[in-house]
Every structure is written in structure tokens, then in C-alpha cells.
Design a protein around this motif. Structure first.
Motif, PDB file in Angstrom:
ATOM      1  N   LEU A 426     -23.140  13.887 -27.282  1.00  9.65           N
ATOM      2  CA  LEU A 426     -23.286  12.995 -28.433  1.00  9.65           C
ATOM      3  C   LEU A 426     -24.041  13.624 -29.610  1.00  9.65           C
ATOM      4  N   ALA A 429     -21.749  16.094 -31.962  1.00  9.02           N
ATOM      5  CA  ALA A 429     -20.422  15.838 -32.525  1.00  9.02           C
ATOM      6  C   ALA A 429     -20.335  14.525 -33.275  1.00  9.02           C
ATOM      7  N   GLY A 430     -19.305  14.411 -34.102  1.00  5.27           N
ATOM      8  CA  GLY A 430     -19.016  13.161 -34.787  1.00  5.27           C
ATOM      9  C   GLY A 430     -17.992  12.321 -34.057  1.00  5.27           C
ATOM     10  N   ARG A 431     -17.224  12.951 -33.171  1.00  7.70           N
ATOM     11  CA  ARG A 431     -16.214  12.200 -32.414  1.00  7.70           C
ATOM     12  C   ARG A 431     -16.173  12.729 -30.990  1.00  7.70           C
ATOM     13  N   LEU A 432     -16.236  11.824 -30.039  1.00 13.61           N
ATOM     14  CA  LEU A 432     -16.131  12.187 -28.623  1.00 13.61           C
ATOM     15  C   LEU A 432     -14.749  11.778 -28.117  1.00 13.61           C
ATOM     16  N   GLN A 448     -14.200   8.748 -37.278  1.00 11.12           N
ATOM     17  CA  GLN A 448     -15.294   9.519 -37.876  1.00 11.12           C
ATOM     18  C   GLN A 448     -14.873  10.970 -37.869  1.00 11.12           C
ATOM     19  N   THR A 459     -23.575  13.101 -43.727  1.00 12.89           N
ATOM     20  CA  THR A 459     -23.319  12.263 -42.555  1.00 12.89           C
ATOM     21  C   THR A 459     -22.053  11.430 -42.732  1.00 12.89           C
TER      22      THR A 459
ATOM     23  N   ASP B 112     -22.627  -1.068 -38.117  1.00 13.82           N
ATOM     24  CA  ASP B 112     -21.283  -0.945 -38.717  1.00 13.82           C
ATOM     25  C   ASP B 112     -20.217  -0.712 -37.653  1.00 13.82           C
ATOM     26  N   LEU B 132     -25.592   6.321 -34.834  1.00  9.74           N
ATOM     27  CA  LEU B 132     -26.657   6.942 -34.054  1.00  9.74           C
ATOM     28  C   LEU B 132     -27.827   7.301 -34.961  1.00  9.74           C
ATOM     29  N   LEU B 134     -30.534   9.752 -36.545  1.00  7.20           N
ATOM     30  CA  LEU B 134     -30.391  11.180 -36.852  1.00  7.20           C
ATOM     31  C   LEU B 134     -31.338  12.062 -36.048  1.00  7.20           C
ATOM     32  N   PRO B 244     -30.592  15.681 -44.907  1.00  4.39           N
ATOM     33  CA  PRO B 244     -30.676  14.706 -45.993  1.00  4.39           C
ATOM     34  C   PRO B 244     -32.114  14.567 -46.478  1.00  4.39           C
ATOM     35  N   GLU B 469     -29.848   2.620 -43.601  1.00  2.00           N
ATOM     36  CA  GLU B 469     -28.646   3.466 -43.551  1.00  2.00           C
ATOM     37  C   GLU B 469     -28.970   4.951 -43.689  1.00  2.00           C
ATOM     38  N   LEU B 472     -29.143   7.137 -40.199  1.00  2.00           N
ATOM     39  CA  LEU B 472     -28.092   6.966 -39.191  1.00  2.00           C
ATOM     40  C   LEU B 472     -26.893   7.834 -39.527  1.00  2.00           C
ATOM     41  N   ARG B 473     -26.129   8.174 -38.501  1.00  2.00           N
ATOM     42  CA  ARG B 473     -24.830   8.811 -38.740  1.00  2.00           C
ATOM     43  C   ARG B 473     -23.807   8.161 -37.831  1.00  2.00           C
ATOM     44  N   PRO B 474     -22.568   8.078 -38.300  1.00  2.00           N
ATOM     45  CA  PRO B 474     -21.531   7.453 -37.477  1.00  2.00           C
ATOM     46  C   PRO B 474     -21.046   8.400 -36.381  1.00  2.00           C
ATOM     47  N   VAL B 475     -20.597   7.799 -35.292  1.00  2.00           N
ATOM     48  CA  VAL B 475     -19.935   8.566 -34.232  1.00  2.00           C
ATOM     49  C   VAL B 475     -18.791   7.708 -33.700  1.00  2.00           C
TER      50      VAL B 475
END
Lengths: 507, 507
Positions: A426, A429-432, A448, A459, B112, B132, B134, B244, B469, B472-475
Motif C-alpha cells: 500500500l 503504490a497508487g493502485r493495488l 487512481q 498526490t 472520498d 490514505l 501521507l 507537498p 485534504e 491524504l492521497r488516493p489509492v
């Protein structure tokens, strides 16, 4: 007045199948031409403030591109050798994406509207928040997706959707495709009553830095190499007024095959891996470049080699990339302990003397040289043989940020060990991806496409609905009479937008 | 082993009322101590993954701070001279903010979450997106809000809410307040079963760059000067892996008073302006520093001078800032065409030999020197006399990005001219204020506290709900069996979180 732009150099592309130059299709832009393009785009910005006009533009652009599908695919195939089937599919993805962003603009969630009425008990004034477009967005076209990540691609579509005019730096591998798609989008703009300059196009290496440095450039979208992307990122950060730089640079896309997966699914995994790392001739940002396989079980290795050996030879995107690929494979193969399971190399094909064939390398985890942890663009993957969990962890601990991480499990591996493995990947990466392959980046709200550096420099994502967030900034209106508020912030919600009012969602 | 940390320098603060040093309360951190603090924070990160634990921490922190209110306010007043009334109010803001972020974590929108089930027709796999934390966030405490923008402030609260451990660089103006509040938050963490190291504190100038450069630091929150902020921003951008940097640097907060507003509301505007630019002795990031007034109407000028002349003399936050303020006012007053309407200067008060009194300068729009467009920290404002719309526009065109822009209108100015004026200010600012004052930054979901550079270095806000926001970072999870998904992504929505599933909002 004489400027460097008075006698601009012609822009040629190269036939990747033969290495022959193709006729000039444009000229290189110097600082004066870049300045003119950015100023023209900035002047077009007010016209994009109207959301209905933006959605009309995005849909008209999709229509115009579809109507010219034959011309576009022919030009793109001549410049990239990606083949008409793939390029027809990429065009469909491109028009789908343009329309999806139009739908999103219609729907309005992307404005993140929040209204808090005055609350004297809290000493709080009336506050209403919406989002504004940043201004001119500079987009750098990618080599490997002449349509979906270039002039007509996701960065352009999401920026226009946000209300930002765009100036694209064309990729030198497909200048004709770039010029054609730019012309079509500009015509689409005029067809809906917008200025053509909502989209500008510049060619030539020097245009890139000039675009990033331009005072009216408000943000950058980039897809390309770590080296080029970092140089431009550094320019963006060093400006007197720094600007957001959303760059997708490089990604290894590691895959972990568990022992039980190898024992139960070797054929399927091998075939899937071969399909994934040779897709688009290995020229995908999400190509699986490093595959951790159990050392004790040669099943996956055999299967991937057998399948990859059947993959047809194909040209790279340009002769320079071809040379870099062949040299990259050679250097990796020469590292101590590396075994060549399938030799990549020149493989002239019918009508394509510059074609190459894919390769597979293998190395023990405890002999893994640093070079093998770097992305090698093209159809090659590296199998890393791990003997136990400790060796697996040692390799994972050496990995940089990456767009994707994939695990291949056995059908009954759904317990704590598998969960721990996903948890371990996790942070990288941005995508699993589980039991699938990272190639194929669906245009979907939940996508993502972005990960820790160097995968991306921010991000954000460059694919999917939330890509629009990159080109917006919030603004709050305090104590503002309704007559002076934009309609989306009126109490009556005349536009029917999704909002959060005094903590509650509406409608 | 001998390191720079073996004999650390003591940290003193200064009594701002007298300039006398106060007893040492801590020691400066060298690279080794910063490294230890960041590593300890990183080790505490997994414990913050549990959302319920985070909300318990934020609420316990608020409780602990309230229980020690006397001790905190006494220390803060001794170190900042801001007065016990103001500091008691600031503590209430601080605890409100901590609890508001806890409520937000409970509510869950900040994740989100988007779920797109597989759609074979679109060739789309099952995709599920969440966010997630950071990692370790470095927070730089501000000089002017020892509670609400420092150790216990919004950056810390939003980062902990996001699940990020925090290491704060204490501000040298209030090290004792910083140490006290850090101790209380660490105790609050332990009281809810979390490691104390979810919050660390370091002192000393050299600790700042070391914190930004540390490989495990994942993001930075900064409030301070343009010079200091830009230097740290540059460090963050130049890292091997850039991170960031959310910095709030400097802001002029222009105000435009229309001719009709001056004609009809001069007394009210003058009194309001005096209250706003002298609030907190002018040491607010949103202090109105430049006020455009109609040249033909001296009403506002007279009213603001009369009101500001009544403001009590007060000490600045530290003797260095006091010297910079006095010098800044002197330099500005010496520019050609500048008229001193109210002379700022040293004004020893009872028990506060270092107190200063506020000042008001005025200048014609066509003689406005560049220096007057720079923020001058402290109780001074510059009135710029414009004769017509052209002169007004000429001044607005020279302004940099700013946190806020304010317009003062007449009661009947609600038409196209007023709308055009707001529209003109929109590109400059993050918050537009009508007939009010920018000081007073409400902690509310619709707040935007951030604006174009140099107001902030990113498009984010440091106040209000969306401040979370930043950390955080998206996954995305692709094709992942439910047993391996986190509960917030299970189909049944066992946590009852707000989500968007196949394009529809739930619950």
C-alpha cells in the motif's frame, strides 16, 4: 523585428517501422511563439467560465474526432506504429473520456460547493465556497498514447472541463497526429461559439521550458520520463511564482506471485504476465517491470517465456527509444547473476526493419543490482527469484514509489498473510491489483492513476473523474449579498447542483 | 560518539513587553534529535490507522488543553503579550477546531470513497478508491497564534485527523507554550492508548531545514514569512523525492472602498478598518494592509485616523518584529508622496516599555511605490487614493496573490458595477469579503484560508474542514476480494460511510 521565430526550424517525425524521416508538418516554436500561444489561451479563458459551453465543447470535440477517425488513426499509425486496431481503441477511449468529463461538469460535484449560513452563536459570518479554474494549463503530450494522453487526452479534457484553456507541447514522435487533433478540437470550439484558442499547440524542445516558465501558465500536466519530468518540475518550482506540476514520470509496477499462486496458477499467471508486459510493445507506464516469483518453483518462469516467445516482433515508438531499449536490456543482462530467459533484440519484421522482440530476464533476489530496479521502457520484464519472506521483504524495501502494485494469489489465499502482503504494498503504490494486471487503466471515477514519487510528482490522478481537481482552486465568499454571488451559491440552488449546506447534503 | 546534539544550546524566549530574556525551557535540536523525532513519529503512524482512535485523540487533546487553560494562557501571554482575553479566545478556537476535525473523521466524507463495480461492457474491472494518510507531517508553528496555528493548531489537528503523525518545529517566540501544549497532546494520546510520539516537538532554527529534508517527512505545513517560507519550500522541492509544501507566506489583503460607500458609510468603514488593522496589534496574516479609497472624499480617512488614534499602544510579538515594524513604517513614510496621517511609533505603556502605537499612511494611486505593496507586519495600513476607475484598475493590476480581498459598498450597490468589482478581485484572492473585514477567519466547512502565491504555496486551505485534504492521497483497489479490502470499501458499507457507488451517492 527579427526574432528566433522568424525562421523556425521544421518539425519532422520519423517512421518508426523504417527510421525514415517523414515530411515536415509544423515548425518549432521559440519563446515568442510560446508567448503568443499562452496569451491567446489566457484571453480565451473568460469564455470558458460558462459550464454549459464547456460541456458543449467537450462533446463537440469527441464528435469531431470521431468524424475524422480515419485520418487520425492513419496519421497516428504512421507516426507510432502502434497499429490501427490499438489506435482505433485508443480513439474510442479518448472520446469516451471527453464525454465523461462533460457529464461530470453537468453533474457539478467537482465544484465541492459548501454553504455555511451565518451563525451568530459561533461568531461565524455567511460563508460560501466554490471552485475556480486556475488559468492556462500547459500539457505535455506523451509518446506512448498519441490520442488518450496527448493533445486530445485526459489532461486536456480535464483542464477544459475545469474551465482552463490549454496549451499543449506536442510530442516529437507524433507531431502530425498532434496537429490534426489540435485542429479538430479548435474547430469544435468554434462550432460551439468558443474561441479556437481555448486549445493551443506548440512544437519543439525549447517550447517546453518556455511554456513552464511563462508567467501566465498556471499549472502543468506532464507524462514522460523521470529525467525530463524532473527537469520541468524543477523549473516550475523555481519560478518567481511556483505553480502546481502534475507529472507522471516513471514506474516499475512490481508484481508479487505467492508460492501458492505459482503452485496453482502458473500457466495463467505466465500467460497473463506475457500479455501485460508486451502490450503496446511494453511501452506502457503501467508495464509490470519487476516480478517477484518463488525461487523454488519454475512454473511461472516457463509459462511466461513460452507465451512471450509467441509475441510478434514490433517496432518501438521511435529509433531513439529502440536504441535505449536494446542498450537497457544489454546492460541489465550483463549484471552479475542475471540469466537471460528470453533474449530481447532486433527482429526485423515484414515492412518493419526496426522491429524488436520481447525479452525476459531473471535474477536471484540476493543478487539484484540497482539498475534492475529502474524502469526499462519496452517489452522486457525482470523476474526476481525470492526464497522466503525475508528475501521478498528485502526486495520490497528497495522499491521506489510506483503507479501500481500487483499480487497474484491462489484461490484460497484470502487470509491474514494475503492481507498483510497487500498492506505491505500500500505505501508504495497508487493502485493495488489482485489477480489481474496493471495494464489497462480504466477511465472510471474510482481510478487512481498516480503514486508516490517518482511515479507522480503530486498526490493527484491523471485518469478518472478526480483528475479535474488538479486544475481548480477553492474560493470563499463572505457576507456577500445574493445579487453579487454566482448562481451556484444562491440559496435557492437554481442550477440544482450537489452542495453541502449547513453540514447537510443537498439535493 | 560526539554529535552536535551532545551539548545542545538552551532555548530562551523573550518577554515582549520588556525585551528581557526568559529562563530556558528547552534545548535546540540538531540533526540527530530531528532524526529521532521523525523516526519516532513514523513508528507511531500505524497506531493512527484506526479512525476511532484518532477521534478519541482529538477530543482528549481538546479536553487536556481546556483542563490546563490557566497554565497555557499564562505561558502564552508571558511569551507573546497578546493578552489573556485574546488568548483565552484563541484557546477556545483551538479546542473547537480539534473537536470539529474529530466530528469530520467520524462523518467520513473526507475519504472520498468511490466504488465502481466491474462493468464488462466497458471493459472495466472492479475499482474501489479511498484515501490514505501521507505519513509524517512537519508543522511549523506561527509566531502570531501560539495556540490556534502552532503546536495545537489547525495543521496539527488536520494532520492527526488524516492519520498522520506530526513533528512540530516550535516557534522561538513561544517555546514554553509550545512545550506545554505538546506535553498535553502527548498525554492525551497516551490517555486513549496511542503512543505519545504521534506528536513530536523540536526547537531551534536548524531543526527547520533538517525536518523538511528528512527522508521520512512526507509533507509540510507552514505559516510564516515569504522569505522563510520560500526557503523551506525550495528545500522541499529540491529533495530527491519532493514532498507537498503547504505554506502560508504573506498577504496584503487589499480593501476597495467605492465612492458611494465612502459617501454613505464613512464613519462605519473607518471604525471597522481601524478595528481590523489594529486587531492583535496588526499581527494577523489577514490584516488589511492596503485600502483603496476615493481621492475626492476624505471621510473614510478621517474616520479611520480618529478611531485608530484611540487604539491602545501594545507590544509586538518580539523585539525583532518591533524593530522591523518601526523600520518598515519609516521606510514607507519616506517614499515620495506618502503622507503620514497617524504616526506609528514607540509608545511605552504601563509595564510595557516596548509597546508601539498604530499608524496610518496615505498616498496617491499614481505615486504608489512598490514597497507599499509589500506586507508590513504590525499595526499600520496604507490608504491609496484613487481618482477614477482607471487608477483603481492600475493599482489592482499591480497586486500579488493574497488571502483575502474586501469590498466596501453602499447599501444600494448591488448591480453590475459591484459585480464587476468582485469579479475583478476574484483572481487575486482565496476569500472575498463584502462590507465586512478579513480579520476573523471562521473555522467552518466553507472557509478558504489560502490564495494565489505568495499568499500560499498550494491551492489548499489551512483553516476549515477541507484542510484535511492536504495530508491524504488516493489509492484504488482493483479486482480485490472483499476479504482483503478495508471495511470502508466492503459492499455492505459496514461503517455507514458516505460513498459514491456506481455513480450514485449513498447512504
Amino acid at each position: 523585428m527579427h526574432t528566433a521565430d522568424d525562421r523556425p526550424a521544421p518539425v519532422h517525425s520519423t517512421d518508426p517501422r523504417t527510421g525514415e524521416p517523414r515530411g515536415p508538418v509544423a515548425t518549432e516554436a521559440g519563446a515568442a511563439r510560446v508567448d503568443a500561444a499562452v496569451r491567446a489561451a489566457a484571453a480565451a479563458a473568460p469564455a470558458l467560465a460558462d459550464r454549459a459551453r464547456r460541456t458543449a465543447l467537450l462533446r463537440a470535440a469527441a464528435d469531431h474526432l470521431e468524424a475524422a477517425a480515419g485520418e487520425i488513426v492513419t496519421a497516428a499509425d504512421a507516426e507510432t506504429a502502434l497499429g490501427t486496431a490499438r489506435l482505433t481503441g485508443e480513439l474510442a477511449r479518448t472520446t469516451y473520456q471527453l464525454r465523461a468529463f462533460a457529464d461530470q461538469v453537468d453533474e457539478g460535484s467537482f465544484l465541492d460547493i459548501v454553504i455555511d449560513h451565518a451563525d451568530p452563536a459561533l461568531g461565524r459570518p455567511d460563508l460560501r465556497r466554490t471552485k475556480l479554474p486556475l488559468g492556462v494549463v500547459a500539457v505535455f503530450a506523451a509518446s506512448n498514447f498519441p490520442l488518450a494522453f496527448s493533445v486530445s487526452g485526459g489532461d486536456t479534457a480535464s483542464a477544459l472541463a475545469a474551465g482552463c484553456p490549454v496549451v499543449v507541447k506536442a510530442h516529437p514522435d507524433h507531431p502530425e497526429t498532434g496537429a490534426t487533433t489540435a485542429r479538430l478540437i479548435r474547430a469544435a470550439a468554434e462550432s460551439v461559439g468558443l474561441p479556437a484558442d481555448v486549445l493551443g499547440l506548440v512544437h519543439g524542445f525549447d517550447a517546453g521550458p518556455a511554456l513552464v516558465r511563462h508567467p501566465l501558465t498556471a499549472a502543468v500536466g506532464f507524462t514522460g520520463s523521470v529525467r525530463g519530468g524532473r527537469a520541468l518540475y524543477d523549473l516550475a518550482a523555481a519560478r518567481p511564482r511556483p505553480i502546481p506540476f502534475h507529472g507522471e514520470l516513471g514506474s516499475l509496477n512490481p508484481v508479487v506471485v505467492t508460492e501458492r499462486a505459482a503452485a496453482t496458477r502458473a500457466e495463467e499467471i505466465g500467460a497473463g504476465l506475457a500479455g501485460s508486459f508486451t502490450l503496446g510493445n511494453g511501452q506502457f507506464c503501467v508495464k509490470p517491470g519487476l516480478v517477484l516469483v518463488p525461487a523454488a518453483d519454475p512454473g511461472v518462469e516457463k509459462a511466461v517465456v513460452a507465451a512471450a516467445a509467441q509475441a510478434p516482433a514490433a517496432p518501438m515508438l521511435d529509433p531513439r527509444m529502440r536504441a535505449a531499449f536494446l542498450e537497457g536490456v544489454r546492460e541489465r543482462a550483463a549484471r552479475p547473476g542475471v540469466e537471460v530467459l528470453l533474449a530481447a533484440g532486433a527482429a526485423p519484421a515484414d515492412g518493419a526493419p526496426l522491429a524488436v522482440r520481447p525479452g525476459v530476464l531473471a535474477v536471484a533476489a540476493d543478487r539484484l543490482a540497482d539498475l534492475l530496479l529502474e524502469e526499462c521502457f519496452g517489452p522486457v520484464t525482470v523476474l526476481v527469484r525470492y526464497r522466503d519472506a525475508t528475501e521478498l521483504e528485502t526486495v520490497l524495501a528497495r522499491l521506489d514509489g510506483t503507479l501500481t502494485a500487483t499480487v497474484q494469489l491462489a484461490a484460497d489465499e484470502r487470509g491474514p498473510d494475503a492481507a498483510a502482503l497487500l498492506q505491505r504494498l500500500l505505501p508504495l503504490a497508487g493502485r493495488l491489483v489482485v489477480d489481474g494486471w496493471p495494464t489497462g487503466v480504466a477511465v472510471a471515477p474510482a481510478m487512481q492513476h498516480g503514486g508516490p514519487y517518482p511515479a507522480t510528482t503530486s498526490t493527484s490522478t491523471s485518469v478518472g473523474a478526480t483528475a479535474i481537481e488538479r486544475w481548480l482552486r477553492p474560493v470563499s465568499y463572505q457576507n456577500t449579498p445574493e445579487e453579487l454571488l454566482p448562481p451556484e451559491l444562491h440559496d435557492a440552488n437554481p442550477l440544482g447542483l450537489p452542495r453541502r449546506v449547513d453540514g447537510r447534503r443537498e439535493p
